[in-house]
Design a protein around this motif. Structure first.
Motif, mmCIF file in Angstrom:
data_model
loop_
_atom_site.group_PDB
_atom_site.id
_atom_site.type_symbol
_atom_site.label_atom_id
_atom_site.label_comp_id
_atom_site.label_asym_id
_atom_site.label_seq_id
_atom_site.Cartn_x
_atom_site.Cartn_y
_atom_site.Cartn_z
ATOM 1 N N LEU A 45 1.769 97.682 74.536
ATOM 2 C CA LEU A 45 0.807 96.837 74.547
ATOM 3 C C LEU A 45 -0.793 97.101 74.787
ATOM 4 N N VAL A 48 -1.631 98.761 71.645
ATOM 5 C CA VAL A 48 -2.069 97.612 70.619
ATOM 6 C C VAL A 48 -3.482 97.369 70.979
ATOM 7 N N THR A 49 -3.778 96.999 72.071
ATOM 8 C CA THR A 49 -4.974 96.575 72.703
ATOM 9 C C THR A 49 -6.299 97.631 72.322
ATOM 10 N N SER A 52 -6.606 97.834 68.357
ATOM 11 C CA SER A 52 -7.208 96.410 67.909
ATOM 12 C C SER A 52 -8.935 96.617 68.351
ATOM 13 N N ARG B 68 -10.036 88.272 61.481
ATOM 14 C CA ARG B 68 -11.255 89.032 62.009
ATOM 15 C C ARG B 68 -12.528 87.968 61.730
ATOM 16 N N LYS B 121 -2.644 90.149 67.789
ATOM 17 C CA LYS B 121 -3.817 91.123 68.419
ATOM 18 C C LYS B 121 -4.779 90.500 69.274
ATOM 19 N N ILE B 124 -2.966 88.951 72.517
ATOM 20 C CA ILE B 124 -2.975 90.212 73.590
ATOM 21 C C ILE B 124 -4.201 90.312 74.161
ATOM 22 N N ALA B 125 -5.403 90.648 73.375
ATOM 23 C CA ALA B 125 -6.895 90.718 74.256
ATOM 24 C C ALA B 125 -7.070 89.826 75.122
ATOM 25 N N ARG B 127 -4.964 87.791 76.680
ATOM 26 C CA ARG B 127 -3.641 87.707 77.521
ATOM 27 C C ARG B 127 -3.469 86.168 77.795
ATOM 28 N N GLU B 166 8.265 91.275 72.852
ATOM 29 C CA GLU B 166 6.993 92.104 72.613
ATOM 30 C C GLU B 166 5.748 91.581 73.383
ATOM 31 N N MET B 170 2.260 89.286 78.137
ATOM 32 C CA MET B 170 0.876 89.029 77.927
ATOM 33 C C MET B 170 0.409 87.677 77.937
#
Lengths: 99, 239
Positions: A45, A48-49, A52, B68, B121, B124-125, B127, B166, B170
């Motif tokens: 992960l 992935v970060t 990105s 985006r 994505k 995930i950034a 969390r 996956e 997060m």
């Protein structure tokens, strides 16, 4: 964006991830830094970060939308069992040249 | 367009120009959410808290650019609901064309995959996040003529469960809603006995409503549901 600049942007990305606590210690990025494969700095992960974040930084630097496609990177460096910062930098150089 | 109130949750919904996607979007707008929606056509929703984009989700590049742009304009995405999908024909395997097969795969599987990939994505950034995909009880009925639709909806379940594993670390949960028969623009075009045939096979013999779908979305999005991930809630059918 040339290869040298791409490596600088990668360094900035790693520094940002350290500040946000995603990685514990500072990483000094050079061409041999392993991003994917054995001796990983990042977990999956985290990787992935990182990718990105790199897409976003490249877009900010160039003013154009870019998307990193990992399967294309293997084409840049055939037979690479790992992805190093140098290989990714070369890919970014080619990616930004093409558009 | 900027969504300036940081306290309002941001929900991305695909397929908001009509049908259940539109009803769900209106429902969450009414509940105080910011909603960013998309469809291939123009917006059919007028609301200050709604941002519409014309996107063909089967086009990878369009999805990448759309998500985006949402990051630039909205800053974050708290919830993703993948409503967009096609249900344009039923035919026996022996009579199903390659183009019909690909139309289902491109929208229902690839389109959902692209949107989940790009939004995950962002989550995930941050969390944080909840992802909800839409399957169908058709995956349990094995109805003649529904092979392609059902396989595409089965694939969505599998993808969602893998994604759930996956991204669990997060603080992102991923779940599936599998509605039974609904009255939509698509099902209205089917043969007159289609509704009766479907309802006969269901445990609860009435159409599911968009409001009921919204209710399950709310359940999956609740903070108290963060420990629920990789699950499928089937509506109207005992599986």
């Amino acid at each position: 964006m040339n290869k040298e600049k791409a490596l600088i942007v990668m360094q900035e990305s790693f520094d940002g991830m350290q500040r946000s606590g995603l990685i514990n210690s500072k990483v000094a990025v050079d061409e041999t830094t392993v991003l994917l494969g054995s001796d990983l700095i990042l977990d999956s992960l985290g990787f992935v970060t990182f990718i990105s974040d790199m897409e976003e930084r490249i877009t900010v630097e160039t003013g154009q939308d870019y998307f990193i496609v990992l399967s294309d990177i293997h084409g840049v460096a055939d037979n690479e069992a790992t992805l190093t910062a140098g290989v990714l930098a070369l890919y970014i150089e080619k990616l930004t040249e093409e558009q | 367009m900027k969504f300036n109130d940081k306290n309002k949750p941001v929900m991305v919904i695909t397929g908001t120009s009509k049908g259940v996607g539109r009803e769900v979007a209106l429902d969450f707008l009414g509940n105080g959410y910011y909603v960013a929606g998309c469809s291939r056509g123009v917006s059919t929703i007028q609301d200050d808290s709604y941002l519409h984009s014309q996107v063909d989700i089967s086009d990878e590049k369009q999805v990448q650019i759309w998500i985006r742009s949402l990051k630039k304009n909205l800053g974050r995405v708290d919830f993703l609901v993948c409503m967009a999908g096609v249900l344009n024909s039923f035919s026996h395997v022996a009579l199903t064309s390659g183009s019909s097969l690909m139309s289902f795969l491109n929208v229902n599987i690839a389109g959902t995959f692209y949107v989940c990939r790009e939004v995950s994505k962002l989550m995930i950034a941050e969390r944080n996040g909840s992802i909800i995909t839409i399957s169908s009880i058709m995956t349990h009925l094995h109805e003649p003529g529904a092979a392609v639709y059902s396989l595409s909806k089965s694939a969505i379940v599998e993808m969602t469960k893998v994604l759930a594993k996956e991204v669990a670390a997060m603080n992102i949960n991923c779940n599936v809603i599998a509605p039974s028969y609904m009255i939509t623009d698509a099902t209205k075009t089917f043969k007159s006995d289609y509704a009766a045939t479907m309802l006969e096979k269901q445990t609860i013999k009435r159409p599911v409503t968009a409001k009921e779908v919204s209710n399950i979305i709310s359940f999956f999005c609740a903070p108290e549901s963060k420990c629920i991930t990789g699950q499928v809630i089937s509506m109207g059918l005992v599986c």
